[in-house]
Design a protein around this motif. Structure first.
Motif, PDB file in Angstrom:
ATOM      1  N   UNK A 457      -7.402  -4.644  -8.088  1.00  0.00           N
ATOM      2  CA  UNK A 457      -6.430  -5.585  -7.302  1.00  0.00           C
ATOM      3  C   UNK A 457      -5.091  -5.652  -7.907  1.00  0.00           C
ATOM      4  N   UNK A 458      -4.993  -5.298  -9.002  1.00  0.00           N
ATOM      5  CA  UNK A 458      -3.445  -5.494  -9.691  1.00  0.00           C
ATOM      6  C   UNK A 458      -2.776  -3.989  -9.558  1.00  0.00           C
ATOM      7  N   UNK A 459      -3.354  -3.287  -9.049  1.00  0.00           N
ATOM      8  CA  UNK A 459      -2.638  -1.981  -9.141  1.00  0.00           C
ATOM      9  C   UNK A 459      -1.172  -2.036  -8.616  1.00  0.00           C
ATOM     10  N   UNK A 460      -0.789  -2.826  -7.462  1.00  0.00           N
ATOM     11  CA  UNK A 460       0.481  -2.846  -7.044  1.00  0.00           C
ATOM     12  C   UNK A 460       1.331  -3.559  -8.047  1.00  0.00           C
ATOM     13  N   UNK A 461       0.976  -4.156  -9.062  1.00  0.00           N
ATOM     14  CA  UNK A 461       1.854  -4.820 -10.173  1.00  0.00           C
ATOM     15  C   UNK A 461       1.965  -3.868 -11.396  1.00  0.00           C
ATOM     16  N   UNK A 462       1.422  -2.817 -11.305  1.00  0.00           N
ATOM     17  CA  UNK A 462       1.568  -2.083 -12.355  1.00  0.00           C
ATOM     18  C   UNK A 462       2.736  -1.210 -12.476  1.00  0.00           C
ATOM     19  N   UNK A 466       3.392   4.973 -15.035  1.00  0.00           N
ATOM     20  CA  UNK A 466       2.143   5.275 -15.587  1.00  0.00           C
ATOM     21  C   UNK A 466       1.017   4.626 -14.764  1.00  0.00           C
ATOM     22  N   UNK A 467       1.200   4.042 -13.622  1.00  0.00           N
ATOM     23  CA  UNK A 467       0.173   3.597 -13.007  1.00  0.00           C
ATOM     24  C   UNK A 467      -0.893   4.611 -12.532  1.00  0.00           C
ATOM     25  N   UNK A 468      -0.457   5.829 -11.887  1.00  0.00           N
ATOM     26  CA  UNK A 468      -1.555   6.869 -11.563  1.00  0.00           C
ATOM     27  C   UNK A 468      -2.331   7.237 -12.755  1.00  0.00           C
ATOM     28  N   UNK A 469      -1.657   7.537 -13.836  1.00  0.00           N
ATOM     29  CA  UNK A 469      -2.235   7.811 -15.009  1.00  0.00           C
ATOM     30  C   UNK A 469      -3.285   6.760 -15.597  1.00  0.00           C
ATOM     31  N   UNK A 470      -3.273   5.658 -15.532  1.00  0.00           N
ATOM     32  CA  UNK A 470      -3.976   4.412 -15.824  1.00  0.00           C
ATOM     33  C   UNK A 470      -5.036   4.287 -15.003  1.00  0.00           C
ATOM     34  N   UNK A 471      -4.805   4.429 -13.691  1.00  0.00           N
ATOM     35  CA  UNK A 471      -5.967   4.218 -12.484  1.00  0.00           C
ATOM     36  C   UNK A 471      -6.782   5.421 -12.529  1.00  0.00           C
ATOM     37  N   UNK A 472      -6.086   6.438 -12.523  1.00  0.00           N
ATOM     38  CA  UNK A 472      -7.403   7.806 -12.671  1.00  0.00           C
ATOM     39  C   UNK A 472      -8.060   7.827 -13.892  1.00  0.00           C
ATOM     40  N   UNK A 473      -7.554   7.491 -14.947  1.00  0.00           N
ATOM     41  CA  UNK A 473      -8.401   7.474 -16.439  1.00  0.00           C
ATOM     42  C   UNK A 473      -9.211   6.422 -16.141  1.00  0.00           C
ATOM     43  N   UNK A 484     -25.032   1.036 -11.990  1.00  0.00           N
ATOM     44  CA  UNK A 484     -24.755   1.354 -10.742  1.00  0.00           C
ATOM     45  C   UNK A 484     -23.481   0.562  -9.995  1.00  0.00           C
ATOM     46  N   UNK A 485     -23.288  -0.645 -10.036  1.00  0.00           N
ATOM     47  CA  UNK A 485     -22.329  -1.477  -9.544  1.00  0.00           C
ATOM     48  C   UNK A 485     -20.980  -0.910 -10.036  1.00  0.00           C
ATOM     49  N   UNK A 486     -20.876  -0.740 -11.455  1.00  0.00           N
ATOM     50  CA  UNK A 486     -19.781  -0.134 -11.927  1.00  0.00           C
ATOM     51  C   UNK A 486     -19.180   1.364 -11.228  1.00  0.00           C
ATOM     52  N   UNK A 487     -20.150   1.925 -10.899  1.00  0.00           N
ATOM     53  CA  UNK A 487     -19.905   3.240 -10.204  1.00  0.00           C
ATOM     54  C   UNK A 487     -19.306   2.978  -8.885  1.00  0.00           C
ATOM     55  N   UNK A 488     -20.101   1.920  -8.164  1.00  0.00           N
ATOM     56  CA  UNK A 488     -19.633   1.744  -6.644  1.00  0.00           C
ATOM     57  C   UNK A 488     -18.237   1.152  -6.758  1.00  0.00           C
ATOM     58  N   UNK A 489     -18.012   0.156  -7.849  1.00  0.00           N
ATOM     59  CA  UNK A 489     -16.808  -0.366  -7.964  1.00  0.00           C
ATOM     60  C   UNK A 489     -15.719   0.591  -7.967  1.00  0.00           C
ATOM     61  N   UNK A 490     -16.018   1.446  -8.911  1.00  0.00           N
ATOM     62  CA  UNK A 490     -14.745   2.557  -9.175  1.00  0.00           C
ATOM     63  C   UNK A 490     -14.586   3.285  -7.713  1.00  0.00           C
ATOM     64  N   UNK A 491     -15.431   3.523  -6.860  1.00  0.00           N
ATOM     65  CA  UNK A 491     -15.181   4.385  -5.660  1.00  0.00           C
ATOM     66  C   UNK A 491     -14.542   3.473  -4.791  1.00  0.00           C
ATOM     67  N   UNK A 492     -14.779   2.155  -4.775  1.00  0.00           N
ATOM     68  CA  UNK A 492     -14.249   1.421  -3.814  1.00  0.00           C
ATOM     69  C   UNK A 492     -12.751   1.233  -4.268  1.00  0.00           C
ATOM     70  N   UNK A 493     -12.543   1.224  -5.601  1.00  0.00           N
ATOM     71  CA  UNK A 493     -11.228   0.862  -6.193  1.00  0.00           C
ATOM     72  C   UNK A 493     -10.309   2.164  -5.770  1.00  0.00           C
ATOM     73  N   UNK A 494     -11.018   3.209  -6.001  1.00  0.00           N
ATOM     74  CA  UNK A 494     -10.316   4.489  -5.481  1.00  0.00           C
ATOM     75  C   UNK A 494      -9.908   4.353  -3.920  1.00  0.00           C
ATOM     76  N   UNK A 495     -10.807   3.999  -3.288  1.00  0.00           N
ATOM     77  CA  UNK A 495     -10.561   3.885  -1.736  1.00  0.00           C
ATOM     78  C   UNK A 495      -9.325   3.208  -1.453  1.00  0.00           C
ATOM     79  N   UNK A 496      -9.553   1.756  -2.146  1.00  0.00           N
ATOM     80  CA  UNK A 496      -8.047   1.054  -1.952  1.00  0.00           C
ATOM     81  C   UNK A 496      -6.879   1.171  -2.528  1.00  0.00           C
ATOM     82  N   UNK A 497      -6.833   2.255  -3.461  1.00  0.00           N
ATOM     83  CA  UNK A 497      -5.694   2.712  -4.365  1.00  0.00           C
ATOM     84  C   UNK A 497      -5.196   3.878  -4.048  1.00  0.00           C
ATOM     85  N   UNK A 498      -5.605   4.518  -3.102  1.00  0.00           N
ATOM     86  CA  UNK A 498      -5.153   5.878  -2.826  1.00  0.00           C
ATOM     87  C   UNK A 498      -3.501   6.048  -2.675  1.00  0.00           C
ATOM     88  N   UNK A 499      -3.014   4.956  -1.847  1.00  0.00           N
ATOM     89  CA  UNK A 499      -1.578   5.093  -1.878  1.00  0.00           C
ATOM     90  C   UNK A 499      -0.891   5.396  -3.046  1.00  0.00           C
TER      91      UNK A 499
END
Length: 800
Positions: A457-462, A466-473, A484-499
């Motif tokens: 959610x705060x990706x746009x504020x980074x 170093x935004x891509x490096x932090x988010x990918x890591x 399981x919900x941590x893995x699901x959250x990671x997938x949803x976060x990747x889908x939301x921050x692809x830009x």
């Protein structure tokens, strides 16, 4: 005209005794002997009100003004207007009081809620009861015109022009009662019939009881027009009807006192039994009350609706609650009420009254207070300046990221989304990311999951650097989380921050780690992984569609030389994974010419100058190629035959395409000098101890002799007189061995590709040659089958 009056009043004040107050605007009030002005105190600029009486203009009513001044000075009660100062001369009387506003203003605008009216009437009833009983006096002119509201919203009683003690036989009310403006309209029936002396014949409280009843009618309905309206219940709450009718009874002896009416209303379920009234009785000195009393008051506060008197809560309740929270143990419950009141404050009032306390509370180590602050942060963050958040609030707030209590860590993490737009870039990309890195490894799976959501959610504020490096890591790590919900959250976060990722990062860093989630044990993760994969694949395909067909430079055919590397030419060859990858070598062997020569160390090398093509030699199986005949004629030891040990890459080419004779370009493989056959064998690994001969019609079957007494060690190949057909593949193993022996500019041997180098230490070349010549040669059959690596594909994968 008002300006002239104000100027005159100021001039009069300057000529008379010292009066340290300045006159302001004139205030519109009902018919009265006084003129009301807003004023200020010259010493500190604080607000006040000034009641002015002009002796020359109202000389007949001067006794009323003097009586009012005297009674206001001596009557001390919370429900009475507070006098600050007064000046009396032969020309005027000035009374400076707390800032007040006529109640008539609110009644005309109908801005008072029923609960606020009850609360106000309760305050006036208490004051009248005090005057009648404790003061043994009669107010005599009780009505809406004699009631004012203070800055705190409380109703204050004035109009003391005829207030008299019943023990005084010469009381002013008997003589001057009729001089009070509008006295006839509000006079009780007995006074209208017999005059003001009739007061002596009835209970002294009867006049005030009747006037309190008419005041009830006024505040609910507007102006009271006369005795004919007394007793009408229009607009008055039903619970108050019985008591109200008894107040305005035409028989003064049958009227109940205001004190009795007050007691009836305070009974359980009565019209004065309300949370707001209970609060006003207990709010003073809330911090010193017992825990039970404080809890009861706070419970009443929680029951309040939005129609409470804002000014009273701002001026009286809020300061007491803030003191209770900070010093008196009011705790989170009291702070919740503070936020409810603060929502109605202006920004200036919030900054002056609430903000300093909030900043100090963030430094309070009490966990309950901290959680309460974080819960209420959304309702006040917009009113907090950015500098205050950065310099004073966030440093204290950040301690919650490492608190031992999980609830504090979780609430602190959630509050990041609330304060992120108030934080500076330095804090966001520095301190905040360090704290989020810790919560991403928290022992609580819920906190780890929320950290991933927070980062998304705060990706746009980074910072973009170093935004891509932090988010990918962060996200790729969460994909391996056992929760399981941590893995699901990671997938949803990747889908939301692809830009925020480049196409290369999507293809090389994100998709490879998302792919395992496609077969996750949890269906929730698998479904989200498919959605995320689709998003990234669409983006990559779109980017690939805009790329050129090839990045290689155009072919240069001016000198007739073909390019060294090219892609397969035929569709079938391109679609076959086992097809030749280096087609330029196999397709251009006819360009090779000259004789093969052997270097001093036994490795065949290209002739420096091409010679005539030697004649073909007939073979029992097939005619040998020029390349093979040249190799046979060489004085060097016989190279490895088809039956020699095949390396791992060699095993994937079981059915090589025939190589046309004279099409092998010697320079296409690079310099093959400085390497002997022994080293070539070492580069691909040692042959298997037990091997079966491989019969292949396309290859001759030369025998290999070795001089080693140990079966699994080095071999010395012997030259075979048999020839082999030209349709075989090139000596790929020999070429790789030659490449391994090429010298780097520094003189060191060029290393083999990863996965192909032999791990065991080698003997020096001279030692190996000497040892080989001193031992007898033993014929050995070489196993052509690939070695069993235990199913591990990583070896060849790494090598390629």
């Amino acid at each position: 005209m008002d300006f002239i009056k104000s100027a005159v009043a100021s001039a009069m004040a300057a000529q008379g005794p010292s009066f340290p107050y300045s006159f302001g605007d004139k205030v519109d009030i009902d018919a009265s002997i006084w003129t009301l002005y807003n004023g200020t105190r010259r010493a500190d600029g604080s607000n006040c009100s000034i009641f002015s009486f002009d002796v020359a203009a109202n000389k007949s009513r001067l006794p009323l003004a003097k009586n009012a001044l005297k009674k206001l000075r001596t009557m001390r009660h919370p429900g009475v207007i507070k006098v600050l100062d007064a000046v009396e001369t032969d020309s005027y009387i000035y009374i400076a009081t707390e800032r007040v506003v006529p109640l008539r203003w609110h009644v005309k605008r109908k801005s008072l809620s029923p609960e606020t009216i009850k609360w106000g009437l309760y305050s006036i009833a208490r004051t009248v009861k005090f005057i009648n009983e404790e003061g043994s006096s009669i107010h005599g002119s009780l009505r809406v015109a004699s009631i004012y509201t203070s800055e705190s919203g409380e109703w204050k009683l004035g109009g003391f022009e005829v207030l008299s003690n019943v023990k005084d036989d010469e009381a002013i009310i008997y003589t001057y009662g009729s001089l009070v403006p509008d006295s006839t309209r509000f006079a009780p029936p007995e006074l209208a019939r017999s005059g003001w002396d009739a007061i002596k014949k009835s209970p002294h409280s009867a006049v005030d009881s009747y006037n309190f009843g008419t005041t009830i009618y006024e505040v609910f309905n507007g102006d009271f027009m006369g005795a004919s309206e007394a007793g009408q219940t229009k607009g008055i709450p039903p619970t108050m009807h019985a008591g109200y009718k008894r107040l305005v009874n035409t028989n003064p002896k049958a009227r109940i006192t205001v004190g009795v009416f007050l007691e009836q209303g305070r009974r359980s379920g009565g019209f004065f039994d309300s949370p707001l009234i209970k609060l006003t009785e207990g709010i003073d000195n809330l911090g010193v009350k017992s825990e039970e009393e404080r809890a009861e008051i706070l419970d009443d506060l929680d029951q309040l609706t939005d129609d409470f008197p804002e000014d009273f809560f701002k001026m009286k309740v809020l300061p007491e609650l803030l003191k209770s929270v900070e010093f008196g143990g009011g705790g989170p419950k009291a702070f919740g009420v503070v936020m409810k009141i603060a929502a109605k404050l202006t920004n200036d009032d919030f900054e002056a009254r609430v903000q300093p306390v909030v900043v100090r509370l963030f430094g309070n180590p009490d966990r309950a207070i901290r959680v309460c602050l974080l819960d209420n942060l959304p309702s006040m963050i917009d009113r907090l300046p950015q500098k205050v958040v950065n310099d004073k609030i966030f440093p204290h707030m950040a301690s919650g990221f490492t608190d031992l209590a999980p609830i504090v860590r979780e609430q602190t993490l959630k509050s990041v989304l609330v304060v992120i737009h108030k934080l500076s870039d330095r804090i966001i990309n520095g301190e905040l990311l360090k704290y989020l890195a810790k919560t991403a490894n928290d022992e609580q799976p819920g906190i780890r999951t929320n950290t991933t959501i927070c980062l998304g959610k705060i990706a746009k504020n980074l910072g973009s650097s170093n935004r891509a490096k932090v988010l990918i890591a962060a996200f790729t790590r969460s994909l391996r989380d056992p929760f399981v919900h941590a893995r699901n959250a990671a997938l949803m976060a990747l889908a939301a921050t692809g830009e925020f990722f480049t196409e290369e990062e999507c293809a090389t860093r994100i998709l490879p780690v998302v792919c395992p989630s496609l077969i996750d044990k949890e269906k929730l993760v698998r479904e989200q992984a498919n959605k995320t994969m689709d998003i990234y694949l669409q983006r990559i395909r779109k980017a690939a569609a805009s790329m050129p067909d090839s990045a290689l430079p155009p072919s240069q055919t001016a000198d007739g030389a073909a390019p060294r590397m090219s892609t397969p030419q035929s569709t079938s060859e391109a679609s076959s994974w086992a097809g030749w990858a280096i087609s330029s070598f196999t397709n251009k062997l006819s360009a090779a010419s000259g004789e093969m020569q052997t270097s001093s160390n036994g490795v065949p090398a290209a002739s420096p100058s091409p010679g005539p093509e030697p004649k073909r030699v007939a073979s029992s199986t097939s005619s040998a190629s020029a390349l093979h005949r040249q190799a046979v004629k060489s004085p060097s030891p016989t190279p490895l035959s088809r039956n020699s040990t095949m390396s791992a890459p060699d095993a994937y080419f079981k059915d090589p395409s025939p190589i046309e004779s004279n099409e092998f370009a010697s320079d296409a493989w690079g310099d093959m000098g400085d390497m002997n056959d022994d080293d070539a064998g070492d580069a691909w690994g040692e042959p298997s101890d037990s091997a079966a001969a491989v019969n292949d019609d396309a290859w001759s079957t030369p025998t290999i002799t070795t001089t080693s007494s140990k079966p699994a060690k080095k071999t010395t190949p012997a030259v075979s007189s048999q020839s082999f057909d030209d349709g075989t593949k090139p000596d790929f193993a020999g070429w790789l061995a030659a490449q391994a022996q090429k010298k780097t500019p520094g003189g060191a041997a060029k290393p083999l590709p990863k996965g192909l180098a032999k791990s065991s230490a080698k003997k020096p070349l001279a030692s190996r040659s000497a040892s080989a010549s001193a031992k007898t040669t033993v014929a050995k059959t070489i196993d052509m089958k690939p070695k069993d690596t235990g199913g591990d594909d990583d070896g060849w994968g790494d090598g390629w």
